[in-house]
Design a protein around this motif. Structure first.
Motif, PDB file in Angstrom:
ATOM      1  N   ARG A  87      31.404  32.618  33.525  1.00 50.24           N
ATOM      2  CA  ARG A  87      32.706  32.048  33.853  1.00 50.24           C
ATOM      3  C   ARG A  87      33.625  31.962  32.630  1.00 50.24           C
ATOM      4  N   LYS A  88      33.042  31.838  31.441  1.00 51.32           N
ATOM      5  CA  LYS A  88      33.868  31.685  30.240  1.00 51.32           C
ATOM      6  C   LYS A  88      34.304  33.025  29.657  1.00 51.32           C
ATOM      7  N   SER A  89      33.370  33.951  29.551  1.00 51.90           N
ATOM      8  CA  SER A  89      33.697  35.232  28.903  1.00 51.90           C
ATOM      9  C   SER A  89      34.278  36.255  29.871  1.00 51.90           C
ATOM     10  N   GLU A  90      34.035  36.088  31.173  1.00 51.35           N
ATOM     11  CA  GLU A  90      34.543  37.031  32.166  1.00 51.35           C
ATOM     12  C   GLU A  90      35.277  36.270  33.281  1.00 51.35           C
ATOM     13  N   THR A  91      36.259  35.487  32.855  1.00 51.35           N
ATOM     14  CA  THR A  91      36.956  34.600  33.787  1.00 51.35           C
ATOM     15  C   THR A  91      37.613  35.359  34.932  1.00 51.35           C
ATOM     16  N   ASP A  92      38.349  36.417  34.596  1.00 49.02           N
ATOM     17  CA  ASP A  92      39.067  37.162  35.634  1.00 49.02           C
ATOM     18  C   ASP A  92      38.111  37.808  36.627  1.00 49.02           C
ATOM     19  N   LEU A  93      37.034  38.394  36.103  1.00 52.63           N
ATOM     20  CA  LEU A  93      36.057  39.031  36.985  1.00 52.63           C
ATOM     21  C   LEU A  93      35.383  37.990  37.877  1.00 52.63           C
ATOM     22  N   ARG A  94      35.091  36.827  37.318  1.00 49.19           N
ATOM     23  CA  ARG A  94      34.457  35.770  38.114  1.00 49.19           C
ATOM     24  C   ARG A  94      35.394  35.323  39.247  1.00 49.19           C
ATOM     25  N   LEU A  95      36.672  35.141  38.928  1.00 43.84           N
ATOM     26  CA  LEU A  95      37.639  34.733  39.957  1.00 43.84           C
ATOM     27  C   LEU A  95      37.786  35.807  41.028  1.00 43.84           C
ATOM     28  N   ARG A  96      37.815  37.049  40.586  1.00 41.90           N
ATOM     29  CA  ARG A  96      37.913  38.154  41.534  1.00 41.90           C
ATOM     30  C   ARG A  96      36.686  38.194  42.437  1.00 41.90           C
ATOM     31  N   GLY A  97      35.511  38.037  41.844  1.00 45.03           N
ATOM     32  CA  GLY A  97      34.280  38.045  42.624  1.00 45.03           C
ATOM     33  C   GLY A  97      34.229  36.914  43.640  1.00 45.03           C
ATOM     34  N   GLU A  98      34.650  35.738  43.232  1.00 50.41           N
ATOM     35  CA  GLU A  98      34.649  34.602  44.163  1.00 50.41           C
ATOM     36  C   GLU A  98      35.626  34.826  45.316  1.00 50.41           C
ATOM     37  N   GLU A  99      36.774  35.428  44.987  1.00 47.74           N
ATOM     38  CA  GLU A  99      37.763  35.717  46.026  1.00 47.74           C
ATOM     39  C   GLU A  99      37.206  36.705  47.051  1.00 47.74           C
ATOM     40  N   VAL A 100      36.593  37.771  46.577  1.00 46.99           N
ATOM     41  CA  VAL A 100      36.033  38.781  47.475  1.00 46.99           C
ATOM     42  C   VAL A 100      34.866  38.206  48.275  1.00 46.99           C
ATOM     43  N   ARG A 101      34.035  37.420  47.633  1.00 50.61           N
ATOM     44  CA  ARG A 101      32.918  36.780  48.334  1.00 50.61           C
ATOM     45  C   ARG A 101      33.420  35.921  49.501  1.00 50.61           C
ATOM     46  N   ASP A 102      34.444  35.102  49.228  1.00 52.34           N
ATOM     47  CA  ASP A 102      34.988  34.240  50.289  1.00 52.34           C
ATOM     48  C   ASP A 102      35.640  35.069  51.387  1.00 52.34           C
ATOM     49  N   ASN A 103      36.349  36.148  50.968  1.00 51.47           N
ATOM     50  CA  ASN A 103      36.984  37.028  51.957  1.00 51.47           C
ATOM     51  C   ASN A 103      35.932  37.688  52.849  1.00 51.47           C
ATOM     52  N   LEU A 104      34.804  38.053  52.254  1.00 47.64           N
ATOM     53  CA  LEU A 104      33.746  38.701  53.024  1.00 47.64           C
ATOM     54  C   LEU A 104      33.192  37.748  54.079  1.00 47.64           C
ATOM     55  N   THR A 105      32.943  36.523  53.692  1.00 45.10           N
ATOM     56  CA  THR A 105      32.420  35.538  54.646  1.00 45.10           C
ATOM     57  C   THR A 105      33.376  35.351  55.818  1.00 45.10           C
ATOM     58  N   ALA A 106      34.653  35.226  55.510  1.00 50.92           N
ATOM     59  CA  ALA A 106      35.664  35.052  56.565  1.00 50.92           C
ATOM     60  C   ALA A 106      35.783  36.311  57.424  1.00 50.92           C
ATOM     61  N   PHE A 107      35.668  37.491  56.773  1.00 48.81           N
ATOM     62  CA  PHE A 107      35.799  38.752  57.498  1.00 48.81           C
ATOM     63  C   PHE A 107      34.643  38.928  58.491  1.00 48.81           C
ATOM     64  N   ILE A 108      33.427  38.629  58.063  1.00 51.12           N
ATOM     65  CA  ILE A 108      32.262  38.754  58.952  1.00 51.12           C
ATOM     66  C   ILE A 108      32.425  37.823  60.152  1.00 51.12           C
ATOM     67  N   LYS A 109      32.860  36.611  59.893  1.00 51.92           N
ATOM     68  CA  LYS A 109      33.066  35.652  60.981  1.00 51.92           C
ATOM     69  C   LYS A 109      34.111  36.178  61.963  1.00 51.92           C
ATOM     70  N   TYR A 110      35.198  36.727  61.436  1.00 51.84           N
ATOM     71  CA  TYR A 110      36.266  37.253  62.287  1.00 51.84           C
ATOM     72  C   TYR A 110      35.768  38.416  63.146  1.00 51.84           C
ATOM     73  N   ARG A 111      35.016  39.334  62.541  1.00 48.93           N
ATOM     74  CA  ARG A 111      34.541  40.509  63.282  1.00 48.93           C
ATOM     75  C   ARG A 111      33.516  40.104  64.352  1.00 48.93           C
ATOM     76  N   LYS A 112      32.690  39.120  64.051  1.00 52.00           N
ATOM     77  CA  LYS A 112      31.721  38.688  65.055  1.00 52.00           C
ATOM     78  C   LYS A 112      32.417  38.030  66.240  1.00 52.00           C
ATOM     79  N   GLU A 113      33.494  37.308  65.984  1.00 53.37           N
ATOM     80  CA  GLU A 113      34.235  36.663  67.071  1.00 53.37           C
ATOM     81  C   GLU A 113      34.866  37.681  67.999  1.00 53.37           C
ATOM     82  N   LEU A 114      35.181  38.893  67.459  1.00 48.51           N
ATOM     83  CA  LEU A 114      35.773  39.935  68.307  1.00 48.51           C
ATOM     84  C   LEU A 114      34.773  40.456  69.341  1.00 48.51           C
ATOM     85  N   LEU A 115      33.490  40.245  69.089  1.00 48.52           N
ATOM     86  CA  LEU A 115      32.475  40.753  70.010  1.00 48.52           C
ATOM     87  C   LEU A 115      32.372  39.902  71.277  1.00 48.52           C
ATOM     88  N   PHE A 116      32.944  38.737  71.231  1.00 47.31           N
ATOM     89  CA  PHE A 116      32.805  37.828  72.372  1.00 47.31           C
ATOM     90  C   PHE A 116      34.137  37.664  73.112  1.00 47.31           C
TER      91      PHE A 116
END
Length: 677
Positions: free
Chosen positions: A648-677
């Motif tokens: 988090r200290k030496s690679e701050t930007d990469l860590r923030l980017r990774g956290e953003e993508v991780r959260d987006n992935l979780t939301a995206f999977i939830k959204y796609r699963k809801e489309l199945l119903f």
């Protein structure tokens, strides 16, 4: 996705004017390939002779043997020619140290960083420092009393000054140690005196001073401050740039180089400081772009190659220069035959174009990004590294900038409102010629031309990278709607790359440099015309191959970015399936980590979310039938672990980017699963 910029310590794309990477290592192999090895022992012997005429002969002979002959240069270097020539700089005879300086100049230009480092380590700066006041005094005397000495005597001093200044230039590019030592000498007033007296001095000597000043002011604050602190210096540079381009002087190739260098120096020291009346100028917009575009548009590489081939055929009929060497007939170290002078003219035109491309690349690298309020990191300028020159480092923070294109745009947008006029000449300059990449089995008929051509191709790709990155960061609806322009640009880039090929033999390292920059260009073009470019099986395969073969995370990120754009062509369902499967294979599973590094992994996840963010597109059938949401879900925990492992200290930007993508992935999977119903 990073902009290509000049690398602080290695600015020239090919530090060797006459590359020797195609030769096997070792002096024995150099001896086998040198046709002049028998001339070396007497040269080295006479270098230490008590007879000054023999010492002078040895310096001249070494200078002549060095040029355009890498194997003989290696043999001379193995005999400590550098140390011997530096010793001769302190010779008791003026003619000897003048010729020694000429030989060392040729070594520095032709031989590159290793030889320049050897010069520095053997303390060449000590005698060079002593020459500076002597040269200044002589030039001041000539200028104030122009008839005090005959023209030929003045010419010797001018040429000697040019050689010394050129050595300073070469050393400035060698290492931080050498650059710091040269900074301590405070050379800016010395160099600027040549530009100030340009009307009374040979253009070649003034150009050497400008070249050295251009290198010294490149990301080097002591020199930048020294130029900025004197209004007379900036006024002098502007006067050269503003000279009437229709004048006789402006038509001289050497003056064009001087003109381009002064544009580059102004770019290095911009913004221009008050109280200068020019402090209001936007150097990039008002000087660099309008004045350097005609320079890169002025040359046809194919015509230049044809000229060189004709000169080679003519030169084959001339006797070798080494045959003319004798103690009774000692040509000057700078003596050139008419054919050699014509070679030099062609090479100078090519190098001028390369320099203009380098300056334009830097100007586009400093155009405002869509992010405001952030201070640039000191290392952001460490980008392009290739061949022996330079390739763009891509950070995930850079990649986010492209994905944030919907944010309000601020700053100077003159480059983003339409397709810049320099794109057309840049596309011409990326097309390889018959001499650009000769195979090892048929070495170049003129290595300096090959070196210059390959450097131009790399530089043109770097400039295109920055142009399309700037355009992609500031989207323009009219440009996006122009399908034919996007397809034409895409096709011309691939035409160049198909000619270059992916097979890289020894001596063709610049091919690798081009590919590593070109994938960034493809990504930029893909971002602008996303969904408009039809993917072909060959293009997809090559991008995957380059990504798979590279161990460099930034290169892999650019390849993934380009593939992501191709996958979003609505009707290309098969290509979408192939690309998506490739990206899914980069994800971790419940039992194994990702086979890729963290940056490529994050980019692959982001790409998959972007590709399938609209379930109404025709290719979404691949997502549904392939049950991609299950595969993505299996990788969530592995992605979380990978993100948590980012410092988090030496690679701050990469860590923030990774956290953003991780959260987006979780939301995206939830959204796609809801489309199945």
């Amino acid at each position: 996705m990073g902009k290509s910029q000049k690398k602080r310590l290695m600015r020239r794309h090919n530090p060797m004017r006459v590359p020797d990477s195609h030769l096997p290592k070792g002096l024995e192999s150099a001896a086998e390939s040198s046709a002049k090895k028998e001339a070396i022992p007497p040269i080295m012997q006479k270098m230490e002779s008590p007879d000054s005429s023999e010492r002078k002969w040895a310096c001249v002979a070494a200078s002549n043997l060095i040029q355009n002959d890498p194997s003989t240069r290696r043999l001379l270097q193995g005999k400590n020619v550098v140390g011997s020539l530096i010793t001769r700089l302190s010779d008791s005879e003026e003619e000897v140290w003048i010729e020694a300086a000429g030989a060392l100049r040729n070594l520095g230009i032709d031989g590159g960083y290793d030889i320049c480092a050897e010069m520095y380590n053997k303390n060449i700066l000590a005698p060079l420092k002593a020459f500076v006041p002597k040269i200044s005094s002589a030039l001041s005397h000539f200028i104030n009393s122009p008839k005090s000495l005959p023209e030929n005597a003045r010419r010797v001093v001018y040429e000697f000054a040019e050689n010394v200044i050129t050595i300073f230039w070469c050393l400035s590019e060698t290492s931080n140690k050498a650059l710091n030592a040269i900074n301590a000498m405070d050379l800016v007033p010395f160099l600027m005196s040549f530009l100030g007296a340009r009307d009374q001095l040979p253009t070649a000597t003034v150009t050497a001073a400008a070249q050295s000043l251009y290198v010294l002011t490149d990301d080097n604050w002591p020199a930048i401050d020294a130029v900025r602190s004197n209004v007379a210096y900036t006024s002098c540079l502007l006067d050269i740039v503003r000279m009437n381009e229709q004048s006789n002087e402006a038509s001289d190739d050497r003056f064009v180089m001087l003109y381009v260098l002064c544009c580059g120096i102004l770019g290095n020291i911009s913004p221009l400081p008050p109280p200068s009346t020019a402090s209001y100028l936007d150097v990039s917009k008002d000087i660099i772009f309008p004045r350097l575009q005609p320079v890169i548009s002025s040359i046809s590489l194919d015509v230049a190659v044809q000229q060189v081939q004709e000169l080679v055929a003519h030169q084959a009929k001339e006797p070798p220069e080494i045959d003319k060497l004798s103690l009774k007939h000692v040509p000057k170290s700078d003596h050139k035959s008419p054919t050699e002078l014509e070679f030099e003219k062609v090479e100078n035109r090519l190098r001028t174009v390369q320099l203009a491309l380098e300056i334009l690349t830097g100007a586009y690298a400093t155009l405002p990004d869509p992010v405001t309020g952030a201070e640039p990191d000191e290392d952001d300028g460490e980008a392009v590294k290739g061949g022996d020159g330079d390739m763009a480092d891509v950070t995930m923070d850079d990649a986010m900038d492209l994905d944030r294109s919907s944010r309000p745009v601020t700053g100077n947008l003159h480059a983003s409102l339409s397709l810049p006029a320099l794109v057309r000449p840049l596309l011409a300059l990326i097309q390889p010629t018959a001499l650009s990449f000769p195979p090892p089995s048929a070495p170049s008929c003129h290595p300096p031309t090959t070196s210059a051509l390959s450097a131009i191709h790399v530089s043109a790709f770097e400039c295109l990278n920055n142009v399309f990155l700037s355009l992609a960061a500031h989207p323009h609806s009219e440009l996006y709607a122009d399908d034919s322009t996007g397809q034409t640009i895409w096709s011309e880039i691939w035409t160049s790359l198909s000619k270059i090929g992916v097979d890289i033999a020894t001596g063709q390292e610049q091919k690798r440099a081009i590919w590593e920059v070109a994938v960034g260009v493809l990504w930029g073009v893909g971002k602008i015309w996303k969904g408009k470019l039809v993917p072909t099986e060959e293009h997809v395969r090559i991008l995957m191959s380059v990504c798979g073969a590279s161990t460099d995370s930034p290169i892999q990120v650019k390849c993934i970015g380009a593939l992501e754009c191709l996958a979003q062509h609505p009707s290309s369902i098969d290509a979408n399936r192939v690309i998506s499967s490739y990206l899914l294979d980069m994800l971790p599973t419940s039992t194994s980590p990702s086979p890729r590094g963290i940056e490529p992994l994050i980019q692959a996840v982001s790409a998959l979310i972007d590709i399938y963010s609209d379930e109404r597109l025709p290719y979404d059938v691949n997502f549904r039938e392939g049950r991609f949401e299950e595969r993505l879900a299996q990788g969530v925990e592995g992605i979380r672990k990978a993100v948590r492992a980012i410092n988090r200290k030496s690679e701050t930007d990469l860590r923030l980017r990774g956290e953003e993508v991780r959260d987006n992935l979780t939301a995206f999977i939830k959204y796609r699963k809801e489309l199945l119903f």
